[in-house]
Write a protein that holds these residues in place. Structure first.
Motif, PDB file in Angstrom:
ATOM      1  N   THR A 157       0.843  -1.208   0.000  1.00 43.16           N
ATOM      2  CA  THR A 157       0.000   0.000   0.000  1.00 43.16           C
ATOM      3  C   THR A 157       0.873   1.250   0.000  1.00 43.16           C
ATOM      4  O   THR A 157       0.479   2.309  -0.485  1.00 43.16           O
ATOM      5  CB  THR A 157      -0.996  -0.025   1.189  1.00 43.16           C
ATOM      6  OG1 THR A 157      -1.943   1.043   1.019  1.00 43.16           O
ATOM      7  CG2 THR A 157      -0.319   0.141   2.542  1.00 43.16           C
ATOM      8  N   ASP A 158       2.069   1.114   0.540  1.00 41.34           N
ATOM      9  CA  ASP A 158       2.993   2.251   0.678  1.00 41.34           C
ATOM     10  C   ASP A 158       4.318   1.862   0.077  1.00 41.34           C
ATOM     11  O   ASP A 158       5.221   1.465   0.785  1.00 41.34           O
ATOM     12  CB  ASP A 158       3.105   2.588   2.180  1.00 41.34           C
ATOM     13  CG  ASP A 158       3.958   3.801   2.449  1.00 41.34           C
ATOM     14  OD1 ASP A 158       4.238   4.533   1.501  1.00 41.34           O
ATOM     15  OD2 ASP A 158       4.354   3.998   3.607  1.00 41.34           O
ATOM     16  N   ASN A 159       4.480   1.891  -1.266  1.00 43.18           N
ATOM     17  CA  ASN A 159       3.632   2.637  -2.190  1.00 43.18           C
ATOM     18  C   ASN A 159       3.614   1.940  -3.543  1.00 43.18           C
ATOM     19  O   ASN A 159       3.277   2.530  -4.560  1.00 43.18           O
ATOM     20  CB  ASN A 159       4.217   4.054  -2.226  1.00 43.18           C
ATOM     21  CG  ASN A 159       3.715   4.948  -3.286  1.00 43.18           C
ATOM     22  OD1 ASN A 159       4.434   5.256  -4.228  1.00 43.18           O
ATOM     23  ND2 ASN A 159       2.480   5.314  -3.180  1.00 43.18           N
ATOM     24  N   GLU A 200      13.822   7.346  -1.371  1.00 41.64           N
ATOM     25  CA  GLU A 200      14.182   7.739  -0.006  1.00 41.64           C
ATOM     26  C   GLU A 200      13.005   8.323   0.761  1.00 41.64           C
ATOM     27  O   GLU A 200      13.191   9.003   1.760  1.00 41.64           O
ATOM     28  CB  GLU A 200      15.317   8.775  -0.040  1.00 41.64           C
ATOM     29  CG  GLU A 200      16.586   8.237  -0.653  1.00 41.64           C
ATOM     30  CD  GLU A 200      17.740   9.226  -0.584  1.00 41.64           C
ATOM     31  OE1 GLU A 200      18.829   8.810  -0.175  1.00 41.64           O
ATOM     32  OE2 GLU A 200      17.539  10.411  -0.913  1.00 41.64           O
ATOM     33  N   GLU A 201      11.786   8.051   0.287  1.00 42.84           N
ATOM     34  CA  GLU A 201      10.609   8.644   0.929  1.00 42.84           C
ATOM     35  C   GLU A 201      10.489   8.166   2.366  1.00 42.84           C
ATOM     36  O   GLU A 201      10.156   8.941   3.261  1.00 42.84           O
ATOM     37  CB  GLU A 201       9.352   8.298   0.131  1.00 42.84           C
ATOM     38  CG  GLU A 201       8.160   9.197   0.453  1.00 42.84           C
ATOM     39  CD  GLU A 201       7.346   8.731   1.652  1.00 42.84           C
ATOM     40  OE1 GLU A 201       6.585   9.547   2.205  1.00 42.84           O
ATOM     41  OE2 GLU A 201       7.470   7.553   2.060  1.00 42.84           O
ATOM     42  N   GLU A 202      10.752   6.886   2.590  1.00 41.45           N
ATOM     43  CA  GLU A 202      10.605   6.317   3.936  1.00 41.45           C
ATOM     44  C   GLU A 202      11.738   6.761   4.868  1.00 41.45           C
ATOM     45  O   GLU A 202      11.787   6.397   6.033  1.00 41.45           O
ATOM     46  CB  GLU A 202      10.525   4.788   3.879  1.00 41.45           C
ATOM     47  CG  GLU A 202       9.380   4.238   3.047  1.00 41.45           C
ATOM     48  CD  GLU A 202       7.994   4.613   3.568  1.00 41.45           C
ATOM     49  OE1 GLU A 202       7.890   5.358   4.550  1.00 41.45           O
ATOM     50  OE2 GLU A 202       7.010   4.160   2.959  1.00 41.45           O
ATOM     51  N   ASN A 203      12.608   7.548   4.320  1.00 43.89           N
ATOM     52  CA  ASN A 203      13.748   8.068   5.056  1.00 43.89           C
ATOM     53  C   ASN A 203      13.665   9.582   5.140  1.00 43.89           C
ATOM     54  O   ASN A 203      14.652  10.253   5.443  1.00 43.89           O
ATOM     55  CB  ASN A 203      15.006   7.662   4.279  1.00 43.89           C
ATOM     56  CG  ASN A 203      16.137   7.328   5.185  1.00 43.89           C
ATOM     57  OD1 ASN A 203      16.007   7.416   6.402  1.00 43.89           O
ATOM     58  ND2 ASN A 203      17.257   6.971   4.598  1.00 43.89           N
ATOM     59  N   ALA A 246       0.021   0.451   6.719  1.00 46.58           N
ATOM     60  CA  ALA A 246       1.295   0.941   6.210  1.00 46.58           C
ATOM     61  C   ALA A 246       2.266   1.065   7.381  1.00 46.58           C
ATOM     62  O   ALA A 246       1.874   1.457   8.476  1.00 46.58           O
ATOM     63  CB  ALA A 246       1.098   2.302   5.557  1.00 46.58           C
ATOM     64  N   HIS A 247       3.505   0.717   7.155  1.00 49.01           N
ATOM     65  CA  HIS A 247       4.587   0.779   8.160  1.00 49.01           C
ATOM     66  C   HIS A 247       4.469  -0.300   9.243  1.00 49.01           C
ATOM     67  O   HIS A 247       5.359  -0.425  10.069  1.00 49.01           O
ATOM     68  CB  HIS A 247       4.670   2.155   8.852  1.00 49.01           C
ATOM     69  CG  HIS A 247       5.036   3.252   7.935  1.00 49.01           C
ATOM     70  ND1 HIS A 247       5.637   4.417   8.364  1.00 49.01           N
ATOM     71  CD2 HIS A 247       4.911   3.381   6.592  1.00 49.01           C
ATOM     72  CE1 HIS A 247       5.847   5.217   7.320  1.00 49.01           C
ATOM     73  NE2 HIS A 247       5.406   4.613   6.241  1.00 49.01           N
ATOM     74  N   ALA A 248       3.381  -1.036   9.270  1.00 50.05           N
ATOM     75  CA  ALA A 248       3.160  -2.009  10.345  1.00 50.05           C
ATOM     76  C   ALA A 248       3.184  -3.432   9.756  1.00 50.05           C
ATOM     77  O   ALA A 248       3.169  -3.601   8.537  1.00 50.05           O
ATOM     78  CB  ALA A 248       1.824  -1.735  11.018  1.00 50.05           C
TER      79      ALA A 248
HETATM   80 ZN   LIG Z   1       5.522   5.313   4.185  1.00 53.21          ZN
END
Ligand SMILES: [Zn+2]
Length: 456
Positions: free
Chosen positions: A118-120, A152-155, A427-429
């Motif tokens: 979902t991300d992304n 690098e979005e998650e960063n 998302a993230h989990a």
């Molecule tokens: Zn994210």
């Protein structure tokens, strides 16, 4: 012989292996995993869909992939839309809470589970499917399409601003479709046209060279108390931030933005159910509503706290060190560097000049004009696709953070989201997922949008 036309369902089916192989790439940016093969994979996906691709890597950080699809001669070559997506994902831990292998795409009851789905990654894929569908259709691709796919979005997108500044001409376009989006806990399709910013800090307190027998607590202070007192001075128990100047310069939202937020009722019960909340919303003690808090007000959150002995049983000790992670979600008008100054000043003024404050990440907030024709086109095309079964709502500001400000600053364009996310997408989990039905509808939304955008 004329090529037989594929339906959206056909495309989804025919390209499933390709999509799943993309999901299998564990492109965790914070741990620098599988970045090079993922960049190659994204580039190949753009090219195999019929576009041109270019890898930009001259400004440091993980490469940015540029993609370009030219409007069909029957289309409107004066119009260009930019799709912003990212190929990197969050780390998969805690592993033991996953019910499936985090990097093995698994379909259960109409949901597709995988880290990064979902991300992304699914949103990038469904945009490609929309392009493929239109390019083989009678009318062809209705407008020019560009992609910016970063890694690098998650960063916190530390290098994206530099790429957008240097390559502003390359990414020049009339509007941007944002990476995320989808349905909320009430099954409304939400179009986000802004994001909050971020100022993320480390705080450190130190009270001695070594941990000390706690009997000396009679005369010796300890780092855990120093730090928790410092933190407690920042925010009162009703969630009001007490740092002087914190709420200054906040931009007043437009009338349309306020109206859109008022119309959008946040369901406290549903959210409490999803997360198992043990307390009511903190907005019950504030002068603004939950809806307004999510859209228009900054936050201050202790994200982590570390000090002393935390294992089983007792250990009587004065911890010599304490540290905390603090994030502030910012709104338009607030500057992360200014927030850092205000926090430093506050700590000094309150007797905590020994508490160290380090700004780890700063990003400004952004809000598009929701009356802009581009935003309205995204809305109208969503009404067309979702309207019969889901309400479509415009949300002036997503409560999360993303690098939208850089798009506004360097490209001067409005931004609106569209995606296949759902309220329990995690998302993230662990157990991150999309619903396949949303994925198909998301593809149809992009098709409808591109058709309307040609005329807008
Ligand atoms: Zn994210």
């Amino acid at each position: 012989m004329q090529k037989s036309k594929q339906t959206v369902k056909d495309i989804i089916k025919n390209r499933e292996k390709e999509f799943f192989d993309y999901l299998r790439l564990d492109s965790v940016s914070t741990q620098n995993r599988s970045i090079a093969p993922t960049v190659k994979y994204v580039t190949d996906l753009i090219v195999s869909t019929g576009g041109e691709a270019k890898v930009l890597d001259d400004l440091g950080g993980n490469p940015v992939v540029y993609g370009y699809f030219k409007a069909d001669p029957k289309g409107n070559s004066e119009k260009t839309v930019l799709f912003y997506n990212h190929y990197d994902v969050q780390p998969e831990d805690p592993l033991d809470e996953w019910e499936t292998d985090p990097f093995e795409p698994t379909v259960i009851d109409g949901k597709l589970f995988c880290r990064g789905v979902t991300d992304n990654k699914a949103n990038f894929i469904l945009r490609l499917y929309a392009l493929e569908y239109l390019m083989q259709s009678e009318e062809g691709l209705p407008c020019n399409v560009k992609f910016l796919v970063e890694g690098e979005e998650e960063n916190g997108s530390p290098n994206l601003d530099a790429y957008l500044e240097k390559y502003a001409d390359l990414f020049d376009s009339d509007g941007c479709i944002w990476e995320f989006g989808g349905k909320n806990e009430k099954e409304q399709f939400v179009i986000e046209t802004g994001v909050k910013g971020m100022a993320y800090f480390d705080l450190f307190a130190e009270s001695a060279d070594v941990d000390i027998h706690s009997s000396l607590g009679a005369v010796v202070d300890n780092a855990a108390w120093r730090l928790t007192h410092a933190l407690a001075s920042l925010r009162d128990k009703d969630n009001q931030v007490l740092v002087a100047g914190f709420y200054d310069n906040i931009e007043h939202p437009s009338g349309s933005a306020q109206k859109a937020v008022k119309e959008r009722v946040v369901s406290e019960d549903k959210i409490a159910g999803i997360y198992g909340l043990k307390h009511p919303f903190i907005t019950k003690d504030l002068e603004w509503s939950a809806e307004e808090a999510l859209a228009f007000y900054p936050t201050m959150t202790i994200c982590g706290l570390l000090s002393g002995y935390t294992e089983e049983g007792t250990k009587t000790v004065l911890p010599r060190k304490a540290s905390a992670k603090l994030d502030c979600r910012l709104v338009p008008g607030q500057d992360p560097l200014k927030i850092e100054q205000l926090l430093r000043h506050h700590l000094d003024e309150h007797g905590f000049s020994d508490v160290e404050l380090v700004l780890l990440k700063g990003q400004k907030a952004f809000r598009s004009d929701i009356d802009h024709p581009f935003v309205q086109t995204v809305k109208e095309s969503a009404d067309e696709v979702y309207g019969s079964h889901s309400e479509v709502v415009l949300s002036p500001t997503n409560p999360g953070t993303g690098p939208m400000y850089s798009f506004g600053k360097h490209l001067g364009i409005p931004v609106a989201s569209s995606g296949c996310g759902h309220a329990e997408g995690k998302a993230h989990a662990p157990n991150e997922s999309i619903r396949l039905k949303d994925f198909e509808e998301g593809t149809h939304h992009m098709i409808a949008f591109l058709k309307r955008f040609k005329e807008a």
